[in-house]
Design a protein around this motif. Structure first.
Motif, PDB file in Angstrom:
ATOM      1  N   CYS A 175      10.808 -21.183 112.308  1.00  0.00           N
ATOM      2  CA  CYS A 175      10.063 -20.818 111.081  1.00  0.00           C
ATOM      3  C   CYS A 175       8.577 -21.126 111.251  1.00  0.00           C
ATOM      4  O   CYS A 175       7.711 -20.335 110.856  1.00  0.00           O
ATOM      5  CB  CYS A 175      10.621 -21.574 109.876  1.00  0.00           C
ATOM      6  N   ASP A 176       8.284 -22.271 111.837  1.00  0.00           N
ATOM      7  CA  ASP A 176       6.881 -22.634 112.092  1.00  0.00           C
ATOM      8  C   ASP A 176       6.196 -21.576 112.960  1.00  0.00           C
ATOM      9  O   ASP A 176       5.054 -21.198 112.705  1.00  0.00           O
ATOM     10  CB  ASP A 176       6.806 -23.997 112.803  1.00  0.00           C
ATOM     11  N   GLU A 177       6.916 -21.099 113.992  1.00  0.00           N
ATOM     12  CA  GLU A 177       6.325 -20.087 114.890  1.00  0.00           C
ATOM     13  C   GLU A 177       5.950 -18.820 114.117  1.00  0.00           C
ATOM     14  O   GLU A 177       4.925 -18.192 114.395  1.00  0.00           O
ATOM     15  CB  GLU A 177       7.310 -19.709 116.015  1.00  0.00           C
ATOM     16  N   GLY A 215      -7.693 -21.621 103.492  1.00  0.00           N
ATOM     17  CA  GLY A 215      -6.295 -21.340 103.134  1.00  0.00           C
ATOM     18  C   GLY A 215      -5.964 -19.862 103.290  1.00  0.00           C
ATOM     19  O   GLY A 215      -6.788 -19.004 102.945  1.00  0.00           O
ATOM     20  N   GLY A 216      -4.765 -19.586 103.785  1.00  0.00           N
ATOM     21  CA  GLY A 216      -4.341 -18.191 103.922  1.00  0.00           C
ATOM     22  C   GLY A 216      -4.352 -17.484 102.573  1.00  0.00           C
ATOM     23  O   GLY A 216      -4.655 -16.288 102.481  1.00  0.00           O
ATOM     24  N   SER A 217      -4.049 -18.219 101.511  1.00  0.00           N
ATOM     25  CA  SER A 217      -4.014 -17.626 100.172  1.00  0.00           C
ATOM     26  C   SER A 217      -5.411 -17.274  99.678  1.00  0.00           C
ATOM     27  O   SER A 217      -5.560 -16.510  98.731  1.00  0.00           O
ATOM     28  CB  SER A 217      -3.356 -18.601  99.205  1.00  0.00           C
ATOM     29  N   VAL A 218      -6.431 -17.841 100.308  1.00  0.00           N
ATOM     30  CA  VAL A 218      -7.811 -17.503  99.941  1.00  0.00           C
ATOM     31  C   VAL A 218      -8.191 -16.157 100.585  1.00  0.00           C
ATOM     32  O   VAL A 218      -8.864 -15.326  99.986  1.00  0.00           O
ATOM     33  CB  VAL A 218      -8.779 -18.632 100.403  1.00  0.00           C
ATOM     34  N   GLY A 229      -3.038 -21.278 113.712  1.00  0.00           N
ATOM     35  CA  GLY A 229      -2.173 -22.397 114.069  1.00  0.00           C
ATOM     36  C   GLY A 229      -2.061 -22.575 115.574  1.00  0.00           C
ATOM     37  O   GLY A 229      -2.530 -21.745 116.363  1.00  0.00           O
ATOM     38  N   THR A 230      -1.414 -23.666 115.976  1.00  0.00           N
ATOM     39  CA  THR A 230      -1.271 -23.982 117.401  1.00  0.00           C
ATOM     40  C   THR A 230       0.208 -24.089 117.774  1.00  0.00           C
ATOM     41  O   THR A 230       0.759 -23.183 118.383  1.00  0.00           O
ATOM     42  CB  THR A 230      -2.029 -25.280 117.738  1.00  0.00           C
ATOM     43  N   VAL A 231       0.831 -25.189 117.384  1.00  0.00           N
ATOM     44  CA  VAL A 231       2.244 -25.413 117.725  1.00  0.00           C
ATOM     45  C   VAL A 231       3.009 -25.811 116.462  1.00  0.00           C
ATOM     46  O   VAL A 231       2.393 -26.220 115.471  1.00  0.00           O
ATOM     47  CB  VAL A 231       2.392 -26.547 118.778  1.00  0.00           C
ATOM     48  N   PRO A 232       4.346 -25.712 116.499  1.00  0.00           N
ATOM     49  CA  PRO A 232       5.135 -26.135 115.331  1.00  0.00           C
ATOM     50  C   PRO A 232       4.923 -27.612 114.995  1.00  0.00           C
ATOM     51  O   PRO A 232       4.526 -28.406 115.855  1.00  0.00           O
ATOM     52  CB  PRO A 232       6.581 -25.903 115.793  1.00  0.00           C
ATOM     53  N   GLY A 233       5.180 -27.941 113.757  1.00  0.00           N
ATOM     54  CA  GLY A 233       5.177 -29.356 113.367  1.00  0.00           C
ATOM     55  C   GLY A 233       4.054 -29.770 112.442  1.00  0.00           C
ATOM     56  O   GLY A 233       3.980 -30.932 112.045  1.00  0.00           O
ATOM     57  N   HIS A 234       3.162 -28.836 112.125  1.00  0.00           N
ATOM     58  CA  HIS A 234       2.081 -29.176 111.186  1.00  0.00           C
ATOM     59  C   HIS A 234       1.550 -27.884 110.582  1.00  0.00           C
ATOM     60  O   HIS A 234       2.117 -26.809 110.809  1.00  0.00           O
ATOM     61  CB  HIS A 234       0.974 -29.966 111.885  1.00  0.00           C
ATOM     62  N   THR A 235       0.461 -27.944 109.815  1.00  0.00           N
ATOM     63  CA  THR A 235      -0.146 -26.718 109.268  1.00  0.00           C
ATOM     64  C   THR A 235      -1.563 -26.592 109.837  1.00  0.00           C
ATOM     65  O   THR A 235      -2.011 -27.434 110.631  1.00  0.00           O
ATOM     66  CB  THR A 235      -0.221 -26.745 107.718  1.00  0.00           C
ATOM     67  N   THR A 236      -2.254 -25.562 109.404  1.00  0.00           N
ATOM     68  CA  THR A 236      -3.622 -25.368 109.896  1.00  0.00           C
ATOM     69  C   THR A 236      -4.573 -26.467 109.394  1.00  0.00           C
ATOM     70  O   THR A 236      -5.650 -26.628 109.958  1.00  0.00           O
ATOM     71  CB  THR A 236      -4.164 -23.981 109.502  1.00  0.00           C
ATOM     72  N   ASP A 237      -4.194 -27.208 108.359  1.00  0.00           N
ATOM     73  CA  ASP A 237      -5.026 -28.359 107.949  1.00  0.00           C
ATOM     74  C   ASP A 237      -5.113 -29.356 109.106  1.00  0.00           C
ATOM     75  O   ASP A 237      -6.183 -29.906 109.390  1.00  0.00           O
ATOM     76  CB  ASP A 237      -4.400 -29.107 106.760  1.00  0.00           C
ATOM     77  N   ALA A 290       8.316 -26.565 107.463  1.00  0.00           N
ATOM     78  CA  ALA A 290       7.662 -25.251 107.546  1.00  0.00           C
ATOM     79  C   ALA A 290       7.323 -24.760 106.141  1.00  0.00           C
ATOM     80  O   ALA A 290       8.146 -24.859 105.228  1.00  0.00           O
ATOM     81  CB  ALA A 290       8.571 -24.256 108.261  1.00  0.00           C
ATOM     82  N   GLY A 291       6.107 -24.275 105.956  1.00  0.00           N
ATOM     83  CA  GLY A 291       5.685 -23.755 104.655  1.00  0.00           C
ATOM     84  C   GLY A 291       5.334 -24.831 103.644  1.00  0.00           C
ATOM     85  O   GLY A 291       5.139 -24.545 102.466  1.00  0.00           O
ATOM     86  N   ILE A 292       5.203 -26.069 104.096  1.00  0.00           N
ATOM     87  CA  ILE A 292       4.861 -27.220 103.242  1.00  0.00           C
ATOM     88  C   ILE A 292       3.655 -26.868 102.348  1.00  0.00           C
ATOM     89  O   ILE A 292       2.755 -26.163 102.780  1.00  0.00           O
ATOM     90  CB  ILE A 292       4.535 -28.444 104.148  1.00  0.00           C
ATOM     91  N   GLY A 331      -1.926 -19.277 106.825  1.00  0.00           N
ATOM     92  CA  GLY A 331      -1.023 -18.125 106.866  1.00  0.00           C
ATOM     93  C   GLY A 331      -0.719 -17.502 105.510  1.00  0.00           C
ATOM     94  O   GLY A 331      -0.261 -16.363 105.438  1.00  0.00           O
ATOM     95  N   GLY A 332      -0.940 -18.263 104.436  1.00  0.00           N
ATOM     96  CA  GLY A 332      -0.769 -17.739 103.084  1.00  0.00           C
ATOM     97  C   GLY A 332       0.624 -17.195 102.812  1.00  0.00           C
ATOM     98  O   GLY A 332       1.616 -17.646 103.382  1.00  0.00           O
ATOM     99  N   ARG A 333       0.654 -16.181 101.924  1.00  0.00           N
ATOM    100  CA  ARG A 333       1.949 -15.696 101.435  1.00  0.00           C
ATOM    101  C   ARG A 333       2.767 -14.995 102.520  1.00  0.00           C
ATOM    102  O   ARG A 333       3.996 -15.091 102.516  1.00  0.00           O
ATOM    103  CB  ARG A 333       1.715 -14.767 100.243  1.00  0.00           C
TER     104      ARG A 333
END
Ligand code: UTP
Length: 234
Positions: A78-80, A20-23, A123-131, A187-189, A57-59
């Motif tokens: 926003c995703d980008e 996680g980015g927050s980590v 990340g790769t492309v919009p539409g999801h998160t790094t998970d 975005a930011g889910i 990406g975290g905060r």
């Protein structure tokens, strides 16, 4: 004794870690964690582990997404912005790992070909998160384990930071998890695993653990020790 030193049975494992980015930064970069993480990765590699790390990406991601959204930007714009933040965090991990890691940050899962060094990406492309990126990478690399290290200590029935009645699962079936996280990306889910990640985990039956982003728990999850998180049963 920390949780990670209790059991040292697993060796030669191929694992993808969603960090996680927050980590990594909350909001300042957590140098102590990053240095400790690099030492842990080196130790695991000398025990025969093959590792790939996908960094969130975290905060910074959230701040930019919120600002752009309030200025009228669309979801994919926003995703980008979020993706840019994940790639900056990925480079911080690469800086700490030095020669142990590939220096190039792949911009897609398809780009990943070799796995001799540690693969680090965002990340790769919009539409999801790094998970979801981590789940795709685990599927592509045929990893035996996916570990999601985040800012909560496992999967809860609701967001534990907002709902005091939220119940933590020691284990949860992937089907139950799918109904918990719902269908839609935004975005930011902030669900603990995003809906697309859950679909990939389900489809490819990827063994997945969700743990708090502390070094001892990450190590325990990777080594088959007491990680105190949640196992997703696939
Ligand atoms: P992440 O969601 O992966 O980081 O990316 P995070 O949720 O901040 O990590 P945690 O909370 O610390 O665990 C941030 C945002 O970047 C965009 C999404 O908007 C995501 O919410 N993103 C990221 C993408 O659009 N595509 C990607 O492949 C990755």
């Amino acid at each position: 004794m920390n949780a990670g030193s209790k059991v040292n049975v697993v060796r030669d494992l191929r694992a993808v870690l969603s960090l996680g980015g927050s980590v990594v930064a909350s909001p300042e970069i957590n140098l102590e964690f990053v240095r400790g993480f690099a030492s842990l990765v080196k130790k695991l590699r000398s025990d025969g582990y093959r590792l790939a790390v996908v960094v969130g990406g975290g905060r910074v991601a959230r701040e930019y997404i919120t600002a752009a959204r309030s200025l009228g930007a669309g979801e994919s714009f926003c995703d980008e912005l979020g993706i840019l933040a994940t790639r900056m965090n990925a480079r911080i991990i690469i800086a700490a790992l030095g020669e142990e890691a590939y220096q190039h940050v792949p911009e897609s899962v398809e780009e990943v070909e070799e796995w001799e060094k540690v693969i680090v990406m965002g990340g790769t492309v919009p539409g999801h998160t790094t998970d979801a990126v981590a789940a795709m990478l685990a599927a592509k690399l045929k990893a035996e384990l996916l570990v999601n290290a985040t800012n909560v200590d496992g999967i809860y029935s609701a967001d534990p930071r907002k709902n005091p009645d939220a119940r933590k699962y020691d284990s949860i079936t992937v089907e139950e998890l799918a109904s918990l996280v719902g269908e839609e990306h935004r975005a930011g889910i902030s669900t603990v695993l995003d809906p697309k990640a859950v679909r990939i985990i389900r489809e490819h039956r990827i063994r997945t653990l969700v743990v708090k982003g502390e070094l001892s728990r990450i190590e325990a999850a990777l080594r088959g020790g007491e990680h105190l998180g949640t196992e997703v049963v696939v």
